[in-house]
Design an enzyme around this catalytic site. Sequence first.
Site, short mmCIF file in Angstrom:
data_model
loop_
_atom_site.label_atom_id
_atom_site.label_comp_id
_atom_site.label_asym_id
_atom_site.label_seq_id
_atom_site.Cartn_x
_atom_site.Cartn_y
_atom_site.Cartn_z
N PHE A 198 0.75 -1.32 -0.01
CA PHE A 198 -0.11 -0.06 0.06
C PHE A 198 0.76 1.22 0.09
O PHE A 198 1.87 1.39 0.61
CB PHE A 198 -0.83 0.02 1.36
CG PHE A 198 -1.98 0.93 1.23
CD1 PHE A 198 -3.04 0.78 0.46
CD2 PHE A 198 -1.87 2.13 1.97
CE1 PHE A 198 -4.23 1.97 0.32
CE2 PHE A 198 -2.83 3.22 2.05
CZ PHE A 198 -3.85 2.85 1.19
N ASP A 267 3.37 -6.03 7.97
CA ASP A 267 1.97 -5.41 7.93
C ASP A 267 0.80 -6.26 8.12
O ASP A 267 0.64 -7.11 7.01
CB ASP A 267 2.01 -4.37 6.73
CG ASP A 267 0.79 -3.40 6.65
OD1 ASP A 267 -0.27 -3.92 7.10
OD2 ASP A 267 0.91 -2.58 6.19
N TYR A 292 -9.83 -1.58 11.51
CA TYR A 292 -11.07 -1.48 11.29
C TYR A 292 -11.49 -2.15 9.95
O TYR A 292 -12.61 -1.82 9.24
CB TYR A 292 -11.09 0.07 10.70
CG TYR A 292 -9.99 0.54 9.85
CD1 TYR A 292 -9.83 0.41 8.58
CD2 TYR A 292 -8.98 1.45 10.58
CE1 TYR A 292 -8.90 0.91 7.92
CE2 TYR A 292 -8.09 1.85 9.74
CZ TYR A 292 -7.90 1.65 8.40
OH TYR A 292 -6.91 2.05 7.62
N LYS A 293 -10.72 -3.31 9.66
CA LYS A 293 -11.02 -4.23 8.57
C LYS A 293 -11.59 -5.39 9.31
O LYS A 293 -12.65 -5.13 9.62
CB LYS A 293 -9.90 -4.52 7.60
CG LYS A 293 -9.09 -2.95 7.04
CD LYS A 293 -7.94 -3.71 6.26
CE LYS A 293 -7.23 -2.26 5.74
NZ LYS A 293 -7.96 -1.33 4.97
N ARG A 441 -13.20 -5.97 -6.25
CA ARG A 441 -12.33 -6.68 -4.91
C ARG A 441 -13.61 -7.12 -4.05
O ARG A 441 -14.26 -6.24 -3.82
CB ARG A 441 -11.33 -5.87 -3.91
CG ARG A 441 -10.08 -5.37 -4.85
CD ARG A 441 -9.20 -4.78 -3.49
NE ARG A 441 -9.73 -3.84 -2.52
CZ ARG A 441 -9.33 -3.43 -1.19
NH1 ARG A 441 -8.19 -3.95 -1.08
NH2 ARG A 441 -9.89 -2.74 -0.66
#
Length: 466
Positions: A198, A267, A292-293, A441
């Site tokens: 990312f 990560d 938050y995922k 996705r």
Amino acid sequence: MSEPMQPTQADPAPPGGTPGRSLGGEFEARGAGQSPDPVPAPTPSGEPIPAPPAFEARGLGQSPSSPREAELAARAEALDTADDLAKLRTRFTLPDGVVYLDGNSLGALPAGVTDRLADVASREWGELLIRSWDESNWWTAPERIGDKLAPLIGAAPGQVVVGDSTSVNLFKALVGAARLAAAAAPGRTRMLVDATTFPTDGYIATSAARMTGLTVTPVDPAHAAEAMGPDTAVVLLNHVDYRTGRLHDLPALTTAAHAAGAITVWDLCHSAGALPVGLDAHSVDLAVGCTYKYLNGGPGAPAYLYIADRHQAAFDSPLPGWNGHADPFAMTPDYVPTQGVARARVGTPDILSMLALESALDAWDGVSVEAVRAKSLALTDFFLECVAAYVPPGTVESVTPTPHAHRGSQVSLRTENAREVMAELISRGVIGDFRAPDVLRFGFTPLYVGFADAERAARTLGHIFG
């Protein structure tokens, strides 16, 4: 890291990828060693995804209309009936009629969070006021919630602290790792960084390397072990690629890094809460991740930093804040770090979002990550099967690896007009997201996604292309 739905710009692809294949009839035959093409990384834009006028509108609850659809829908119902985790959906608040497959960007709302936040605001803050730092245990929240999260990433208590953003924690981890490496073996010059990462990870790594005298070397994670050598100080890798859903080999790559004398930073943003990580079991040095995922902590929920117990005494944070001081209320001019993982604390904890996360983690009570992983693989297998059955041959191709050992908890499909296709899916009640230039996705969060959701999403995609 944070991933808004609308991207506009792409990074160059790293070496080592090979094209995915059409799901129209060949996906069963893909080789176990096949690597998908990396999909260019985006940067966010504020533009909304427009609803394309070319697609015919369909009802959100459209029923199966062919024998094949009826057969797969019946299988989905049977799989949901047999699923021991299906009952966990009641632990979440989800809108009726919506298939939510974007938990890899923002998890659904756990049912208990609303009442918990109301109590925090009205009683702990509104009535107790500043007394809540002691009486409501606000001060100890970063370590307490870290210990609550730790089993989900395979860590023993006392090694995870919650707070700050993933970006801030990554900066602390990378500079701290460089300092650990320099103390152990002076003269190392390189920081290996996942070339498919990312973008923010890359930005932070470049800055951390510049500050510590290292040079960033981008590497394809599939070939990272070959790039490690006696000049490698730090290795930063993603456990799961956020675009393709490819799962990288954390145990083997950590072992390779240690054999080269390097410090690892992982990560975990796209793996924590979706699959076993095993930080302690695999001797990971440092790790960061968002909540938050798949952990459902809410938008902007605080991130976390893992520091293996063996490194804590020597961990030298580049952000020495008063919360990490050995005696924070002495207000002395000289910084003396506290003992343990709390030395990674910086400033005052963000209590409202911190306590929302603590409540959100209650959704994991009595749930094993191994069971979640098993359901995740079954869900993504079934979704791919349904896509192959419903979508016309040659229309989409998977860039997510077929072998379970290389797959996270999402499926990424490449297709023309992906942005418009996702907008149409959303208009029909199937929420995934889009990555430039051509990737759809779909994130599968087993705590609240079922097999009927996977079947309906694939069927809706087929209707759009049909």
